[in-house]
Design a protein around this motif. Structure first.
Motif, PDB file in Angstrom:
ATOM      1  N   GLY A   1      61.135 -11.114  20.183  1.00  0.00           N
ATOM      2  CA  GLY A   1      61.569 -12.419  19.681  1.00  0.00           C
ATOM      3  C   GLY A   1      60.696 -13.500  20.281  1.00  0.00           C
ATOM      4  N   ASP A   2      61.061 -14.725  20.043  1.00  0.00           N
ATOM      5  CA  ASP A   2      60.300 -15.865  20.562  1.00  0.00           C
ATOM      6  C   ASP A   2      60.567 -16.016  22.055  1.00  0.00           C
ATOM      7  N   PRO A   3      59.568 -15.773  22.908  1.00  0.00           N
ATOM      8  CA  PRO A   3      59.798 -15.886  24.353  1.00  0.00           C
ATOM      9  C   PRO A   3      60.223 -17.288  24.778  1.00  0.00           C
ATOM     10  N   ASP A   4      59.746 -18.304  24.046  1.00  0.00           N
ATOM     11  CA  ASP A   4      60.104 -19.683  24.386  1.00  0.00           C
ATOM     12  C   ASP A   4      61.571 -19.983  24.120  1.00  0.00           C
ATOM     13  N   VAL A   5      62.229 -19.116  23.388  1.00  0.00           N
ATOM     14  CA  VAL A   5      63.666 -19.262  23.131  1.00  0.00           C
ATOM     15  C   VAL A   5      64.466 -18.271  23.977  1.00  0.00           C
ATOM     16  N   LEU A   6      63.995 -17.041  24.027  1.00  0.00           N
ATOM     17  CA  LEU A   6      64.730 -15.994  24.744  1.00  0.00           C
ATOM     18  C   LEU A   6      64.786 -16.256  26.244  1.00  0.00           C
TER      19      LEU A   6
END
Length: 231
Positions: free
Chosen positions: A187-192
């Motif tokens: 997934g998006d690391p900047d969100v996770l």
């Protein structure tokens, strides 16, 4: 006196000629614009046809405008349907990724959970090891943050997956895994990553439970499709 009579006669003659000529011209001009009954009837017929054609043209223009509006409405509906279909396809793919029906690859995060290195002799050992509840917290947080796929120690989680604690090991769909437990999520690391690191969030709760937590962003994680069923 004779000369005067001649002049007067000439003046009268010219005047009479002019009057006669003017009358003749007026008569001729009147004949030009004069129309017979047949011509008047034809003129009325053509005028009436012109009026009818103009009325039909107006109706056709109005019908064309209605057709244009109808076409525009149909195009808008089609665009909405295409958008809905696209959304359904994307949602289907997302669900298939979560259920393991499709392989998935991309960036993401890695969460490693380890039992505490130091366990005081007077303490209960169960308070210093990783339990299924800790794994559930991480998995649920990652799913809430939009993870496309999750695996535990390389074993991909499915929609119907179950996690159970069996002594010092954790069972995932019947497969036992010892600590440390490496949870990978695509997934998006900047969100996770921020979702895990919220104040009083998952990581803080795990640390308070004496679980050692290591977080790492991953540029590329690959998970194959998970085969289900017998045979």
């Amino acid at each position: 006196m004779t000369g005067k009579h001649v002049i007067i006669s000439l003046v009268l003659l010219v005047s009479g000629f002019l009057v006669a000529f003017s009358y003749q011209q007026t008569k001729n001009n009147a004949q030009v614009v004069q129309m017979s009954d047949d011509q008047l009837e034809k003129d009325y017929y053509y005028r009436q046809q012109l009026i009818d054609i103009e009325a039909q043209n107006k109706e056709l223009r109005e019908e064309v405008e209605k057709k244009k509006d109808r076409i525009q409405n149909l195009e808008d509906q089609l665009a909405n349907q295409e958008q809905k279909v696209g959304n359904y396809v994307e949602e289907k793919k997302k669900l298939q990724k979560l259920t393991g029906d499709l392989p998935v690859e991309g960036p993401g995060v890695e969460v490693q959970l380890r039992d505490a290195d130091y366990i005081p002799s007077e303490e209960n050992v169960n308070q210093y090891i990783v339990h299924e509840s800790h794994i559930h917290k991480v998995v649920n947080e990652l799913l809430s943050a939009g993870a496309d796929a999750i695996a535990i120690n390389g074993q991909r989680l499915l929609k119907e997956s179950y996690i159970a604690c069996i002594g010092p090991v954790v069972s995932v769909d019947g497969v036992q895994h010892p600590a440390p437990f490496v949870i990978t999520a695509i997934g998006d690391p900047d969100v996770l990553m921020p979702s895990l690191q919220l104040t009083h969030g998952v990581v803080d709760q795990l640390v308070n439970d004496n679980v050692e937590v290591t977080l790492q962003e991953r540029d590329r994680i690959s998970m194959p499709a998970q085969m289900t069923g017998e045979g």
